[in-house]
Design an enzyme around this catalytic site. Structure first.
Site, PDB file in Angstrom:
ATOM      1  N   ASP A  69       3.632  -1.210  19.801  1.00 58.82           N
ATOM      2  CA  ASP A  69       3.952  -0.291  18.727  1.00 58.82           C
ATOM      3  C   ASP A  69       4.316   1.091  19.282  1.00 58.82           C
ATOM      4  OD1 ASP A  69       3.770   0.381  15.807  1.00 58.82           O
ATOM      5  OD2 ASP A  69       2.202   1.724  16.581  1.00 58.82           O
ATOM      6  N   ASN A 127       0.776  -1.219   0.000  1.00 53.42           N
ATOM      7  CA  ASN A 127       0.000   0.000   0.000  1.00 53.42           C
ATOM      8  C   ASN A 127       0.819   1.287   0.000  1.00 53.42           C
ATOM      9  OD1 ASN A 127      -2.478   0.967   0.049  1.00 53.42           O
ATOM     10  ND2 ASN A 127      -3.059   0.020   2.005  1.00 53.42           N
ATOM     11  N   LYS A 160       9.959   0.166  11.836  1.00 55.42           N
ATOM     12  CA  LYS A 160      10.412   0.616  13.157  1.00 55.42           C
ATOM     13  C   LYS A 160      11.456  -0.298  13.787  1.00 55.42           C
ATOM     14  CE  LYS A 160       5.973   0.700  14.401  1.00 55.42           C
ATOM     15  NZ  LYS A 160       5.290   1.180  13.229  1.00 55.42           N
ATOM     16  N   LYS A 218       7.923   3.180  19.325  1.00 54.77           N
ATOM     17  CA  LYS A 218       8.064   4.563  18.860  1.00 54.77           C
ATOM     18  C   LYS A 218       8.675   5.440  19.944  1.00 54.77           C
ATOM     19  CE  LYS A 218       4.354   4.426  15.459  1.00 54.77           C
ATOM     20  NZ  LYS A 218       2.897   4.510  15.336  1.00 54.77           N
ATOM     21  N   ALA A 243       4.624   8.972  11.257  1.00 53.53           N
ATOM     22  CA  ALA A 243       4.561   9.101   9.793  1.00 53.53           C
ATOM     23  C   ALA A 243       5.132  10.450   9.362  1.00 53.53           C
ATOM     24  CB  ALA A 243       3.136   8.902   9.284  1.00 53.53           C
TER      25      ALA A 243
END
Ligand code: ASP
Ligand code: MG
Length: 797
Positions: free
Chosen positions: A653, A449, A554, A657, A586
């Site tokens: 996740d 994508n 990541k 980050k 992002a």
């Protein structure tokens, strides 16, 4: 009917019998029955004729030399023509010989007589070529241009355009379907006396006739293939230009480039005539086409002069007035500079030095010219392009201290340097501005994508990037987890999926790296938009091979500390780059801001926020009216969650980050140093996805209870990451927090990310960045931004 093509052949294309045959062949294969042909004198005949004049002037014997020239002509006639045709030409040649003898025997020749002597070269070649064409069975006639071109005398003959046009048109009407072979170089005054158009003037004759006859195309057949982007005798990889605009060609000619003279180009302005320059020795190879109204800027051309005459003077008048005086006199300086205190400099070729001097003298009084000096110690290096401005910075960086600053007229950049620097600087400018552009290859690792969105973006952004950085950035590789397509040439961005489907083959790392070595790129940048842990393990190998990386993935940035540190160490001081802004928030410029604060001497004390669009969405929408699990099902159906919602609900996740950001501001943490409060109870963590989805309602009671309890204190639930120094101890955690209704974490647009940064400068009122932190477009944009930055860094000197 008007002819549509004119062919001009220079002396070198007519040097011997084979040359003539080649020329006749070109005319028969490339031409039409009514083409016009213009010729110069064969070989070095004109030089020979001037030599005869010199001998006669100095009262030396010229008879023997004349005989050599006549024999040369005679030989050509014998070799090329059958008896019948040869006889008539032989007879005319012997008449010419006696005429020449009579002229040369005069004690003093006037200018017209001298011109007449020199005119024989062209007259012989037009006669011979026309006869040869007739011999090959096509209708042809030779024409003496003195019967067509009428001129007023001046420093150079000024052609009477209308009168000459009428004569030419009348001749054309009489000779339809016949090839007319016209003499170049010569014309006549209104009494019929011979005038010359200057050395190499037959190119000018050609374009002049073309404009008078409304012809579409002139081809100058010569001994080079066309115009090159540098002197091919000096620059090894000089390239032939396939096209060029008339204004660029004209500027190049003004700067002294030998291929075309500025005078030749003048008749083409304001016409539709295009001019081809090509080799009569290699008629099948590429050539240069100079288009009158070409809208496209051609590739830049580098040209040089080993030495020039530089005038410097004090000028009371304004510089444009002086320049006007030169324009009026028909002499353009190569370049000019205005210095301080009314001092100006103008550069000319050595050939024009005398004429320039005369013009300066003529204007000395009127323009207030004083202290005129000439310097001949400098040479010229210039770049010509309709896009000259694009190359200004690149060129300027190469200038030594003793170089003149660039004179930029929008069409060319000109500098003067000490003579001995000319060659080296020419090479450097060629390499930097006109030479092959640096090729930066891109490998796209992961073609889902986001890959698709990135290709779309790249397709739009690429040409501006190439232009700005003077590079060629190309997509050279596509990799999915199973198959790879590596391409020597740029992969077609409009058709990449199909190409991948058709041409990709299974790959393995060992082999892949070898193949990458073979790609002919100056730099390679890999875009890792996969989520593959396997791939991150290969980063050291990528770096070892000098391949730069942009990660949306990541896993490397949040990998084990030693691994991360080794990667950073590998980058070290090498010109090797790894950017991963896309891996956190992002497109939101979080890392940029943290780096910026650091660079400005600030000290980041706390970073927190909601770094997951999914968790933001869930908690913004959860109001205890329907069960939490139902909301998760809804989000999953909307495609907002990972395929397995536990990947979001576990908080992993966000933990990763936060780790990336923590490391960015200098904390050497491991993932486990960040406390993680998962929303998934341990007994549901390892079971199958289906089973989990069925039992998800087990989350609901606890969530409901917390919601009510928080509400009693006017607070809301949010899933939050935070990192701060508490009494000089670092506290890092990810989990549910109760926050005030007015807290920056409350009232977000569902799906946003928010980053809150507290620092020395942003203490009580923190710096907040918020907006969409996930999604294909913004992630692709972050990747593209990192890619652009790496290209810039790579090209900085
Ligand atoms: N034959 C003349 C010369 O040698 C004209 C020309 O070649 O263009 O200058
Ligand atoms: Mg010539």
């Amino acid at each position: 009917m008007t002819p549509c093509h004119l062919h001009k052949f220079g002396g070198s294309s007519l040097a011997d019998a084979d040359c003539y045959r080649r020329v006749a062949h070109i005319l028969l294969t490339h031409g039409h029955s009514d083409d016009l042909v213009v010729v110069s004198a064969a070989g070095k005949s004109t030089n020979f004729l001037y030599k005869l004049l010199d001998l006669s002037d100095s009262k030396q014997l010229w008879q023997e030399e004349l005989q050599l020239l006549i024999s040369y002509q005679q030989n050509l006639i014998e070799q090329l023509l059958s008896n019948e045709q040869a006889r008539s030409l032989r007879e005319r040649l012997s008449t010419d010989k006696s005429q020449l003898s009579t002229l040369l025997a005069l004690t003093e020749l006037n200018d017209y007589q001298r011109n007449q002597v020199v005119s024989f070269g062209e007259r012989w070649s037009s006669r011979l070529l026309a006869a040869l064409l007739r011999e090959s069975g096509v209708a042809a006639a030779d024409v003496d241009a003195r019967t067509l071109l009428v001129a007023d005398e001046g420093a150079v003959p000024q052609i009477r355009i209308e009168e000459s046009r009428r004569k030419l048109q009348a001749l054309l009407a009489q000779h339809a379907n016949e090839r007319l072979v016209i003499t170049g170089f010569i014309c006549a005054n209104d009494k019929g006396d011979t005038l010359l158009l200057g050395r190499n003037g037959s190119d000018y004759s050609a374009t002049l006739f073309a404009s008078l006859a409304n012809i579409d195309r002139v081809t100058i057949w010569t001994d080079v293939e066309g115009v090159f982007n540098a002197d091919p005798n000096r620059i090894n990889d000089a390239k032939l230009l396939k096209s060029m605009s008339l204004t660029e060609a004209n500027r190049l000619a003004h700067l002294g480039s030998p291929v075309l003279h500025s005078r030749t180009l003048q008749p083409l302005f304001d016409t539709e005539v295009s001019l081809a320059v090509r080799s009569s020795y290699a008629p099948h190879t590429d050539f240069t086409l100079i288009a009158p109204k070409s809208s496209q800027a051609s590739a830049p051309v580098v040209t040089s002069l080993p030495s020039v005459s530089l005038f410097s003077l004090n000028l009371s008048a304004e510089l444009p007035q002086l320049l006007d005086a030169f324009v009026e006199a028909g002499l353009t300086p190569l370049a000019y500079w205005a210095l301080a205190h009314k001092r100006v400099e103008l550069a000319f070729t050595h050939e024009n030095q005398k004429q320039a001097q005369v013009i300066f003298e003529a204007n000395r009084q009127a323009l207030g010219i004083e202290d005129l000096q000439v310097n001949q110690e400098l040479g010229l290096v210039a770049l010509v392009s309709a896009d000259a401005n694009l190359y200004r910075r690149g060129f300027a960086r190469l200038l030594s201290r003793d170089a003149h600053p660039l004179c930029n007229d929008g069409l060319s950049l000109v500098t003067l340097v000490p003579k001995k620097q000319v060659n080296l600087l020419t090479q450097k400018v060629h390499r930097r501005c006109a030479g092959p552009r640096k090729r930066i290859g891109i490998l796209l690792l992961g073609i889902g994508n986001i890959g698709e969105a990135w290709v779309d973006l790249f397709k739009r952004a690429r040409s501006a990037l190439n232009k700005e950085l003077e590079v060629s950035v190309e997509l050279v590789g596509l990799l999915s987890s199973k198959r790879a397509l590596l391409s020597e040439t740029d992969i077609d961005l409009s058709n990449w999926k199909q190409e991948f489907e058709q041409r990709a083959t299974p790959w393995q790392y060992s082999h892949l790296f070898e193949q990458l070595e073979n790609l002919e790129c100056d730099e390679l940048i890999a875009l890792d938009i996969s989520a593959s842990a396997d791939l991150t393990l290969q980063y050291p190998e990528f770096f070892a091979r000098g391949i730069h990386i942009v990660s949306a993935n990541k896993l490397a940035g949040s990998g084990p500390l030693t691994f991360y540190q080794e990667l950073k160490q590998q980058l070290g001081n090498r010109r090797l780059f790894w950017r991963y802004n896309a891996s956190c928030g992002a497109g939101l410029p979080v890392q940029h801001v943290l780096n910026d604060l650091h660079n400005s001497g600030d000290d980041v004390q706390a970073v927190g926020g909601i770094f997951s669009g999914t968790l933001c969405w869930l908690f913004e929408n959860y109001d205890a009216k329907k069960p939490f699990s139902e909301l998760v099902h809804e989000a999953k159906a909307l495609g907002i969650t990972e395929p397995d919602p536990r990947d979001d609900l576990s908080g992993r996740d966000m933990q990763r980050k936060l780790l990336i950001l923590a490391r960015e501001i200098g904390y050497e943490l491991e993932l486990d140093d960040i406390a993680l409060q998962s929303l998934v109870p341990a007994h549901l963590a390892e079971i199958k996805l289906d089973a989990f989805l069925e039992r998800m309602s087990q989350l609901d009671d606890e969530m409901f209870r917390q919601y009510q309890a928080a509400a009693e204190q006017n607070k809301v639930l949010r899933y939050v990451a935070s990192l701060e120094l508490v009494e000089s101890k670092l506290k890092a955690q990810v989990g549910i927090e109760w926050v005030d209704n007015h807290h920056p974490y409350a009232n977000l647009t569902p799906g946003d990310n928010v980053f809150v940064i507290r620092s020395h400068f942003y203490q009580s009122n923190p710096l907040i960045i918020r907006g969409p932190g996930a999604g294909r477009e913004v992630t692709a944009a972050a990747v593209q931004s990192d890619l652009t930055q790496i290209c810039r860094d790579l090209l900085q000197e």
